[in-house]
Design an enzyme around this catalytic site. Sequence first.
Site, PDB file in Angstrom:
ATOM      1  N   HIS A 268       0.830  -1.203   0.000  1.00  0.00           N
ATOM      2  CA  HIS A 268       0.000   0.000   0.000  1.00  0.00           C
ATOM      3  C   HIS A 268       0.867   1.256   0.000  1.00  0.00           C
ATOM      4  O   HIS A 268       0.711   2.149  -0.848  1.00  0.00           O
ATOM      5  CB  HIS A 268      -0.911  -0.022   1.234  1.00  0.00           C
ATOM      6  CG  HIS A 268      -1.802   1.166   1.354  1.00  0.00           C
ATOM      7  ND1 HIS A 268      -3.136   1.136   1.004  1.00  0.00           N
ATOM      8  CD2 HIS A 268      -1.565   2.428   1.801  1.00  0.00           C
ATOM      9  CE1 HIS A 268      -3.667   2.327   1.217  1.00  0.00           C
ATOM     10  NE2 HIS A 268      -2.738   3.141   1.711  1.00  0.00           N
ATOM     11  N   GLU A 269       1.792   1.329   0.950  1.00  0.00           N
ATOM     12  CA  GLU A 269       2.643   2.518   1.035  1.00  0.00           C
ATOM     13  C   GLU A 269       3.585   2.616  -0.162  1.00  0.00           C
ATOM     14  O   GLU A 269       3.920   3.715  -0.621  1.00  0.00           O
ATOM     15  CB  GLU A 269       3.430   2.524   2.344  1.00  0.00           C
ATOM     16  CG  GLU A 269       2.564   2.485   3.605  1.00  0.00           C
ATOM     17  CD  GLU A 269       1.506   3.578   3.671  1.00  0.00           C
ATOM     18  OE1 GLU A 269       1.696   4.637   3.022  1.00  0.00           O
ATOM     19  OE2 GLU A 269       0.482   3.386   4.349  1.00  0.00           O
ATOM     20  N   HIS A 272       1.835   4.451  -2.858  1.00  0.00           N
ATOM     21  CA  HIS A 272       1.981   5.901  -2.678  1.00  0.00           C
ATOM     22  C   HIS A 272       3.352   6.355  -3.168  1.00  0.00           C
ATOM     23  O   HIS A 272       3.490   7.374  -3.847  1.00  0.00           O
ATOM     24  CB  HIS A 272       1.845   6.256  -1.190  1.00  0.00           C
ATOM     25  CG  HIS A 272       0.445   6.280  -0.674  1.00  0.00           C
ATOM     26  ND1 HIS A 272      -0.532   7.094  -1.207  1.00  0.00           N
ATOM     27  CD2 HIS A 272      -0.140   5.618   0.365  1.00  0.00           C
ATOM     28  CE1 HIS A 272      -1.668   6.919  -0.529  1.00  0.00           C
ATOM     29  NE2 HIS A 272      -1.446   6.029   0.422  1.00  0.00           N
ATOM     30  N   GLU A 298      -4.410   7.928  -3.089  1.00  0.00           N
ATOM     31  CA  GLU A 298      -4.901   6.684  -2.490  1.00  0.00           C
ATOM     32  C   GLU A 298      -5.263   5.660  -3.553  1.00  0.00           C
ATOM     33  O   GLU A 298      -5.144   4.451  -3.323  1.00  0.00           O
ATOM     34  CB  GLU A 298      -6.099   6.979  -1.594  1.00  0.00           C
ATOM     35  CG  GLU A 298      -6.506   5.846  -0.677  1.00  0.00           C
ATOM     36  CD  GLU A 298      -5.446   5.495   0.352  1.00  0.00           C
ATOM     37  OE1 GLU A 298      -5.491   4.361   0.891  1.00  0.00           O
ATOM     38  OE2 GLU A 298      -4.569   6.341   0.625  1.00  0.00           O
TER      39      GLU A 298
END
Length: 505
Positions: A268-269, A272, A298
Amino acid sequence: MRNHQQTFDQLRAHARDTALLAATQAALEWDEHTKMPPAAAEFRAEQLTLLAGMIHQRRTDPKLGDWLAELADSPLAAEPHSETGTTIRQLRREHDKHVKLPQSLVEELARTASLAQHAWQQARTKDDYASFAPHLAKTFELKRAQAEALGYDDSPYDPLLDDFEPQERTANVAAVLSELREALIPLVAEIAGSQRRPDVQILARRYPIDVQEQFAKQASAAIGFSYERGRLDVTAHPFCTGLGPNDCRITTRYDERHFNSAFFGTLHEAGHGIYDQGLPGDWYGLPPGEAVSLGIHESQSRMWENLVGRSRAFWEHFYPTAQAQFPDALADVALDAFYFAINDVRPSLVRVEADEATYNLHILIRFEMEQALLADDLPIDDVPAAWNEKYHQYLGIRPPGDADGVLQDVHWSAGLVGYFPTYALGNLYAAQFFAQAENELGDLSADFASGQFEPLRAWLAEKIHRHGQCYSAAELVQNATGKPLSHGPLIAQLRAKLAPLYGLN
């Protein structure tokens, strides 16, 4: 034209120097969450307060307003989506907002956020909401003052939401999320009625932390996160922050008995981070080199975490490696069983560990509570009870304590009121972008199964990353997909994945 160019060059230099100060502030905040000793909290608050004041002074400098006024009708602003036009348009928009905020308020917001985050970490560790309550009260008091200073027509939530999702409005987000909720509830109900259930205990076996870190870094690098331009560290609540065009920091948290937490949190990160690393470095600190909105940001993280990382094709490539690295946990587990386990759908307490189908219900809870707190309709002392009741209403469960309840998120302690809706918007954007990428690139699952993630990353870089803030989020979606934002692609994606697993019609 020459004089306008000179003015623009001055504007650009001023904005970049301001960005350097903001990056210094971000470095201190990263350290605060990863390396700083607890006793340093008050001094760090002083540092961050000073920097916030300095940055605000630069953003409200009268000469900045003069430059922007001069350039607004110049040839450099004639094409609004060009790099120069975007810079002038967006910096003027931000300047008009910043000048409405008293420096004393900006500094107090920074000071309160720094101290509140430290208090939140301690309160969460001790499951002690009462010790955090005064900080939460102060935060929302200041946020009300911020909303009033900025001004609004309909809702005090609007100017706070605009900080994270520019040009968006509370009423529109509420309508979009309502449509999504109405489509999600029947799907979640169908799954709840299914007799099929994965063996989730697979994910609670022992996964050594050092091996988790190695495996997560291997997978995140494979999807496109550059560790030459970034790094991975540990924190209480995972986040990504950019400290410069070649310095992106991502964080995660490990649990030896819970595989999903660190692995999917890291993907997820990294999503980003891939966005940050894909922005035009030559325009760092200026609108063409900055992300357009947190909802779009996001969308990148949720896409790599869920649409890629939880796909069967992804694990056709990575599962042999996972079995080799975690032999005690996975040697006797078939790929189908593991794939079903990581896509388990059931109501859960913790948002960051929620499945794709129920995740947006967590966002609705926070969105509704933020509005009530901002309107002063919800007493601070009643927040845990209200939280627990909403979890019972939306998910049919109640938190056993506040650590996994109202204290689970860092956002309110950090003053990030208006941030949560961007998570749900991100899910919607991600599904629509991904569907269009498949339309244009063909079967992406074949790429993933062979370990090829570059075609998707390159498509995202071309359609989204390289544009910075040259287009609004709505324009970016329209340009990339040919359609306005809709909940349809997300519901279609969820059903396509979950129906075969749970035997739905």
